[in-house]
Design a protein around this motif. Structure first.
Motif, short mmCIF file in Angstrom:
data_model
loop_
_atom_site.label_atom_id
_atom_site.label_comp_id
_atom_site.label_asym_id
_atom_site.label_seq_id
_atom_site.Cartn_x
_atom_site.Cartn_y
_atom_site.Cartn_z
N ARG A 180 0.85 -1.27 0.06
CA ARG A 180 0.05 0.01 0.02
C ARG A 180 0.97 1.19 0.00
NH1 ARG A 180 -5.39 1.30 1.77
NH2 ARG A 180 -5.52 -1.01 2.17
N PRO A 181 0.67 2.15 -0.99
CA PRO A 181 1.45 3.40 -0.81
C PRO A 181 1.05 4.33 0.31
CG PRO A 181 -0.16 3.52 -2.68
CD PRO A 181 -0.18 2.36 -2.19
N ARG A 182 2.14 4.75 0.71
CA ARG A 182 1.89 5.65 2.07
C ARG A 182 1.82 7.08 1.80
NH1 ARG A 182 -0.58 2.26 5.23
NH2 ARG A 182 0.51 0.11 5.39
N ALA A 183 2.45 7.38 0.41
CA ALA A 183 2.77 8.99 -0.20
C ALA A 183 2.70 8.82 -1.78
CB ALA A 183 3.87 9.49 0.71
N PRO A 184 2.37 9.74 -2.07
CA PRO A 184 2.64 10.02 -3.50
C PRO A 184 3.73 9.53 -4.22
CG PRO A 184 1.13 11.99 -2.73
CD PRO A 184 1.76 11.14 -1.62
N ALA A 185 4.67 9.74 -3.53
CA ALA A 185 6.01 9.56 -4.23
C ALA A 185 6.17 7.88 -4.43
CB ALA A 185 7.24 9.87 -3.54
N ASP A 186 5.53 7.22 -3.52
CA ASP A 186 5.41 5.67 -3.61
C ASP A 186 4.89 5.19 -4.75
OD1 ASP A 186 6.47 5.68 -1.06
OD2 ASP A 186 4.85 5.29 -0.01
N LEU A 187 4.16 5.79 -5.42
CA LEU A 187 3.65 5.43 -6.64
C LEU A 187 4.59 5.07 -7.66
CD1 LEU A 187 0.79 7.88 -6.97
CD2 LEU A 187 0.33 5.59 -6.34
N CYS A 192 0.46 2.08 -12.70
CA CYS A 192 -0.63 2.63 -12.58
C CYS A 192 -1.21 2.63 -14.11
CB CYS A 192 -0.22 4.19 -12.45
SG CYS A 192 0.63 4.40 -10.67
N ILE A 193 -2.66 3.12 -14.13
CA ILE A 193 -3.53 3.18 -15.27
C ILE A 193 -3.54 4.62 -15.39
CG2 ILE A 193 -5.55 2.57 -16.37
CD1 ILE A 193 -5.91 0.32 -13.99
N ARG A 194 -2.74 5.05 -16.53
CA ARG A 194 -2.70 6.43 -16.64
C ARG A 194 -3.92 6.90 -17.73
NH1 ARG A 194 2.70 6.28 -19.66
NH2 ARG A 194 2.83 8.46 -19.92
N GLN A 195 -4.03 8.09 -17.75
CA GLN A 195 -5.25 8.82 -18.41
C GLN A 195 -4.66 9.83 -19.35
OE1 GLN A 195 -8.08 11.06 -16.17
NE2 GLN A 195 -9.55 11.41 -17.62
N ARG A 201 -2.23 14.91 -24.17
CA ARG A 201 -1.40 14.87 -22.90
C ARG A 201 -1.48 13.80 -22.08
NH1 ARG A 201 -1.18 18.89 -20.64
NH2 ARG A 201 -2.63 20.28 -21.42
N PRO A 202 -0.77 13.36 -21.46
CA PRO A 202 -1.07 12.28 -20.28
C PRO A 202 -1.34 13.19 -19.13
CG PRO A 202 1.30 12.20 -20.37
CD PRO A 202 0.45 12.92 -21.84
N TYR A 203 -2.46 12.95 -18.14
CA TYR A 203 -2.92 13.61 -16.99
C TYR A 203 -1.77 13.24 -15.79
CZ TYR A 203 -5.50 14.73 -12.90
OH TYR A 203 -6.05 15.34 -11.81
N ARG A 204 -1.30 14.58 -15.23
CA ARG A 204 -0.69 14.30 -13.92
C ARG A 204 -1.56 14.23 -12.75
NH1 ARG A 204 3.52 19.13 -13.87
NH2 ARG A 204 4.87 17.81 -12.63
N TRP A 205 -1.33 13.14 -12.17
CA TRP A 205 -2.12 12.88 -11.00
C TRP A 205 -1.74 13.98 -9.79
CZ3 TRP A 205 -2.43 7.04 -9.66
CH2 TRP A 205 -2.76 6.21 -10.87
N GLU A 206 -2.89 14.69 -9.14
CA GLU A 206 -2.56 15.70 -8.27
C GLU A 206 -3.44 15.36 -6.99
OE1 GLU A 206 -5.24 18.49 -10.44
OE2 GLU A 206 -3.56 19.11 -11.74
N LEU A 216 2.04 14.66 -10.31
CA LEU A 216 2.92 13.41 -10.49
C LEU A 216 2.91 12.95 -11.80
CD1 LEU A 216 3.09 11.45 -7.29
CD2 LEU A 216 4.76 13.08 -8.12
N GLU A 217 3.60 12.67 -12.62
CA GLU A 217 3.50 11.93 -13.86
C GLU A 217 3.88 10.36 -13.30
OE1 GLU A 217 5.64 13.09 -17.25
OE2 GLU A 217 4.87 15.02 -17.53
#
Length: 298
Positions: A180-187, A192-195, A201-206, A216-217
């Motif tokens: 389980r990721p504890r912070a966004p950096a752990d992604l 990941c299933i990108r959008q 352009r790919p969506y950066r997760w906010e 993040l990309e």
């Protein structure tokens, strides 16, 4: 000044609102050449330039915008009065065109459209769904539906649905395998299933927590452009998806998905219907707004 006719003003208003001689000509039932001639004649009689013209575009000048702001409500009131004179009291007819994202269209179909359709059976609701944010005036729509934060500032917004969140979700099997990721950096350590955005352009997760914002990309070899498909892919164990809560709520409640990084996903203002502030509000749109407010469970 005295020989300016109602048809002249309607012609100008159509071109100024649609920003297209072709669309305006179709709307009022004339040819583009006749419309262009009528507008040039109107400018000569008023002794003022109303439109900026190029080979590819047309837009009102400052004087044109000022004139449109004054006459659009008057023309709208006149059209409404003429329409009401020709129909039974309270009966609405015509077509209401709304441009919406998929999530907004789903909400409307569940909460507002049934009320509106039952109350106004002679009105055709033309609901167009697409990801890109369009110029609703130039494209000939009566209103649009988007997240409140995406609505242009010169529009009037009617919020609905309360707040919403974007959620990171994954199948239980994914969590068992990758943790389980504890912070966004752990992604960075998760598929990941990108959008892909409508722009390509790919969506950066906010993410946001305690005033700290992160975009993040994320890594991932699967890219989709539809939130429902992203949820389905996540259920299949293909990675972590980042989707609006409305899409993820049912599989989360059913246990097919697990919520991740919840403390990094604060609520923000949800959807709204919006329309141009300088345009007369048609009776059909006013009725649809009433249906939204009546059907909004929030």
């Amino acid at each position: 000044m005295n020989d300016v006719s109602l048809s002249d003003l309607r012609a100008f208003a159509a071109v100024a609102q649609y920003r297209s001689f072709r669309r305006a000509a179709e709307e009022i039932g004339t040819s583009r050449s006749a419309l262009s001639h009528a507008l040039r004649s109107l400018e000569r009689r008023l002794d003022i330039r109303l439109l900026h013209r190029t080979t590819r575009s047309v837009a009102p000048t400052e004087a044109g915008e000022a004139l449109l702001a004054r006459i659009a409500p008057l023309l709208g009131d006149l059209d409404a009065a003429l329409a009401e004179a020709g129909r039974p009291a309270g009966e609405l007819t015509g077509t209401l065109r709304i441009n919406a994202n998929e999530g907004g269209a789903r909400w409307l179909l569940r909460h507002a459209v049934p009320i509106f359709a039952a109350r106004h059976p002679r009105v055709t609701l033309d609901l167009v769904t697409e990801g890109r944010l369009v110029d609703i005036v130039a494209e000939g729509f009566d209103a649009g539906v988007r997240l409140l934060e995406a609505v242009p500032q010169d529009m009037i917004a009617v919020p609905f649905g309360g707040t919403t969140r974007f959620l990171a979700v994954a199948a239980p099997a994914h969590v068992e395998r990758y943790g389980r990721p504890r912070a966004p950096a752990d992604l960075a350590d998760h598929p990941c299933i990108r959008q892909r955005l409508p722009s390509g352009r790919p969506y950066r997760w906010e993410f946001e927590r305690a005033g700290r914002e992160i975009a993040l990309e994320v890594p991932g070899t699967l890219i989709l452009d539809n939130s429902a498909l992203m949820v389905e892919a996540a259920e299949q164990g293909l990675g972590i998806a980042f989707v609006p809560e409305a899409y993820a709520r049912e599989p989360l409640d059913a246990g097919r998905l697990v919520l991740l990084l919840e403390d990094w996903s604060p609520p923000f203002p949800g959807g709204c219907l919006y329309y141009a502030s300088h345009r007369h509000v048609p009776a059909t749109l006013r009725a649809f707004i009433d249906a939204i407010r009546e059907g909004d469970p929030s």
